[in-house]
Design a protein around this motif. Structure first.
Motif, PDB file in Angstrom:
ATOM      1  N   ASP A   1       0.808  -1.225   0.000  1.00 48.94           N
ATOM      2  CA  ASP A   1       0.000   0.000   0.000  1.00 48.94           C
ATOM      3  C   ASP A   1       0.843   1.278   0.000  1.00 48.94           C
ATOM      4  O   ASP A   1       0.310   2.373   0.039  1.00 48.94           O
ATOM      5  N   GLY A   2       2.172   1.139  -0.023  1.00 46.72           N
ATOM      6  CA  GLY A   2       3.057   2.301  -0.102  1.00 46.72           C
ATOM      7  C   GLY A   2       3.604   2.785   1.222  1.00 46.72           C
ATOM      8  O   GLY A   2       4.464   3.658   1.245  1.00 46.72           O
ATOM      9  N   THR A   3       3.137   2.259   2.335  1.00 46.07           N
ATOM     10  CA  THR A   3       3.661   2.664   3.635  1.00 46.07           C
ATOM     11  C   THR A   3       5.040   2.027   3.844  1.00 46.07           C
ATOM     12  O   THR A   3       5.280   0.901   3.407  1.00 46.07           O
TER      13      THR A   3
END
Length: 66
Positions: A25-27
């Motif tokens: 999710d990009g975290t």
């Protein structure tokens, strides 16, 4: 030891959180590590070592002269 007291190019024992890639999710994926390496560069948010590890400057960061 504070990051202001560190001499870039010297060997230190660094312990703390580091950004190690990111989740789907990009975290950022945060992990904890403890190494002895030469500090190559210091930015406003990271301490970058000779091996490429980037430690995050936060309350968990501990730097000791080796």
């Amino acid at each position: 030891m504070n990051t202001n007291e560190v001499a870039v190019g010297s060997r230190y024992r660094v312990s703390g959180d580091l950004a190690n890639g990111c989740h789907a999710d990009g975290t950022p994926r945060i992990s904890h590590d403890d190494v002895v390496r030469v500090i190559k560069r210091i930015t406003n948010t990271r301490v970058i070592l000779e091996c490429g590890r980037e430690f995050i400057i936060n309350d968990n960061l501990k730097i000791e002269k080796f």
